[in-house]
Design a protein around this motif. Structure first.
Motif, PDB file in Angstrom:
ATOM      1  N   SER A 141       0.673  -1.181  -0.082  1.00  0.00           N
ATOM      2  CA  SER A 141       0.108   0.085   0.097  1.00  0.00           C
ATOM      3  C   SER A 141       0.810   1.312   0.155  1.00  0.00           C
ATOM      4  N   GLU A 142       2.045   1.268   0.513  1.00  0.00           N
ATOM      5  CA  GLU A 142       2.824   2.471   0.870  1.00  0.00           C
ATOM      6  C   GLU A 142       3.583   2.837  -0.456  1.00  0.00           C
TER       7      GLU A 142
ATOM      8  N   LEU B 235       2.016   2.331  -3.263  1.00  0.00           N
ATOM      9  CA  LEU B 235       1.153   3.198  -4.147  1.00  0.00           C
ATOM     10  C   LEU B 235       0.511   4.744  -3.625  1.00  0.00           C
ATOM     11  N   GLY B 236       1.365   5.118  -2.667  1.00  0.00           N
ATOM     12  CA  GLY B 236       1.228   6.259  -2.288  1.00  0.00           C
ATOM     13  C   GLY B 236       0.817   6.320  -0.815  1.00  0.00           C
ATOM     14  N   GLY B 237       0.277   5.205  -0.265  1.00  0.00           N
ATOM     15  CA  GLY B 237       0.009   5.163   1.427  1.00  0.00           C
ATOM     16  C   GLY B 237      -1.465   4.770   1.477  1.00  0.00           C
TER      17      GLY B 237
ATOM     18  N   CYS C  16      -5.612   2.491  -9.273  1.00  0.00           N
ATOM     19  CA  CYS C  16      -5.527   3.717  -8.871  1.00  0.00           C
ATOM     20  C   CYS C  16      -6.025   4.841  -9.515  1.00  0.00           C
TER      21      CYS C  16
ATOM     22  N   LYS D 115      -9.126   7.831  -9.227  1.00  0.00           N
ATOM     23  CA  LYS D 115      -8.728   8.966  -9.214  1.00  0.00           C
ATOM     24  C   LYS D 115      -9.882   9.669 -10.236  1.00  0.00           C
TER      25      LYS D 115
ATOM     26  N   THR E 290      -6.014   2.687  -0.315  1.00  0.00           N
ATOM     27  CA  THR E 290      -5.520   4.142  -0.520  1.00  0.00           C
ATOM     28  C   THR E 290      -6.648   5.131  -0.992  1.00  0.00           C
TER      29      THR E 290
END
Ligand code: MUC
Ligand code: MG
Length: 369
Positions: free
Chosen positions: A121-122, A124-126, A280, A284, A314
């Motif tokens: 997950s981190e 991928l941005g967190g 992701c 968005k 995320t």
């Protein structure tokens, strides 16, 4: 850099027949991809489909053949490149094959996250949450059995939201089945339906009106995959949430659906999106268009399920929760420590990469030889 790329087909019976408008599943064929590197890392990905070719355009056999024939030789030529660069080369050389691409990308990101000492997950941005709500799908085909199954799930605090698979019977019968379950479970329980594209637009108008009046919360994929015109008209006509599932095939189609207001909710699936990063991106696009999000599944086993969970962790907007129950539909466990489902939610692991450990002896016994 990459030493081996293996694709394993693992056959596991389901706990009961899972009846959908497109197929009835009694066994799930998990498509697992294992990548090992020269310096000792191992990454896993999954490209499981539903009902062979019954649901989508890729089958377990086509994924295995295409990975062995096209993806693996290409990957082995790449040295000192990052995941984005590898995916760029893959996308330039290989058309379509979103499920295979997702499995490869998952394994590469699993390795990358392990190298960096982080949960996936981190990378991928967190993550914004450590657990996510998970609904259960009632699909035994029998109203009484479905009610009993749901009541057990509620009592054991495993699930308190239910999705019903409909579309294979005449619309009046389907509506009667859904509303009987709604009545038996009461007002506090959210009931949604998945038509799996079985209805014409006219049948959809009839069915959706009755379901909306009966207090149902969401209608998933009422019409054909490419009938975006109908999806658009239905979304504008009704107040009830209309969700795109099969029509949503990655960022490009997310953009088209959003531009036309052809859904009020997106079912994001990493395999349908063609990867975790693309999943992701779909999230968005939905955010920017004011479309709500739901975390979907291709009834994957633990690898695809937890990869999806890392992605959905995320999302700032996860208004309709998730359906990441795939491993619970199977009779065999392939992890050394099973995924943790408690208090109606799935816990997202905090270990490195995907944060799971596969039981390779078990997988060896279950795999198609
Ligand atoms: C689908 O169309 O939603 C997800 C859950 C389930 O029961 O079937 C799948 C596919
Ligand atoms: Mg669906």
């Amino acid at each position: 850099m990459y030493k081996t790329i293996e694709t394993l087909l693992v056959e596991i019976p389901t706990i009961r027949p899972h009846k959908m408008a497109v197929a009835t599943m009694q066994t799930q064929t998990l498509v697992l991809v294992k990548i090992s590197t020269e310096d000792g890392f191992i990454g896993w990905g999954e490209a499981t489909t539903i009902g062979g070719l019954g649901y989508g355009e890729e089958s377990p056999e086509s994924v295995k053949t295409n990975i062995e024939t096209y993806f693996a030789p290409l990957l082995k030529t790449l040295k000192d490149v990052n995941v984005a660069q590898i995916m760029q080369v893959i996308n330039r050389n290989i058309n379509g094959n979103r499920f295979a691409k997702c499995a490869i990308q998952t394994a590469l990101l699993d390795i990358q996250a392990q190298r960096l000492g982080l949960p996936l997950s981190e990378v991928l941005g967190g993550r914004l949450r450590d657990s996510i709500p998970v609904l259960w799908v009632l699909a035994s085909g029998n109203t009484e059995k479905d009610i009993l199954e749901a009541q057990k799930m509620i009592a054991s605090k495993r699930h308190n939201i239910f999705k019903l698979k409909i579309g294979s019977r005449p619309v009046e019968q389907d509506v009667e089945h859904v509303l009987a379950i709604k009545k038996a479970l009461g007002d506090d329980i959210s009931i949604r339906v998945d038509v799996n594209r079985a209805w014409s637009e006219l049948t959809a108008i009839k069915g959706i009106q009755m379901l909306q009046d009966g207090g149902i919360d969401l209608i998933e994929q009422p019409c054909a995959i490419h009938n975006i015109d109908a999806m658009e008209r239905l979304t504008r006509k009704f107040d009830i949430a209309i969700m795109a599932d099969e029509s949503l095939m990655g960022p490009q189609s997310a953009y088209e659906l959003a531009k036309r207001s052809a859904a009020s909710v997106f079912a994001v699936k990493i395999a349908q999106s063609g990867g975790l990063l693309e999943g992701c991106e779909v999230g968005k696009i939905a955010n920017l268009a004011g479309i709500d999000l739901y975390g979907g599944t291709m009834l994957e086993g633990s690898v695809g399920t937890i990869a999806s969970a890392h992605v959905f962790s995320t999302f700032s907007n996860l208004a309709y929760g998730t359906e990441l129950f795939g491993p619970l539909l199977l009779t065999e466990e392939i992890l050394k420590t099973p995924l943790k489902y408690e208090n109606f939610e799935l816990q997202i692991p905090t270990g490195l990469g995907l944060g799971i450990e596969l039981d390779e002896n078990k997988i060896d016994n279950l795999r198609r030889q």
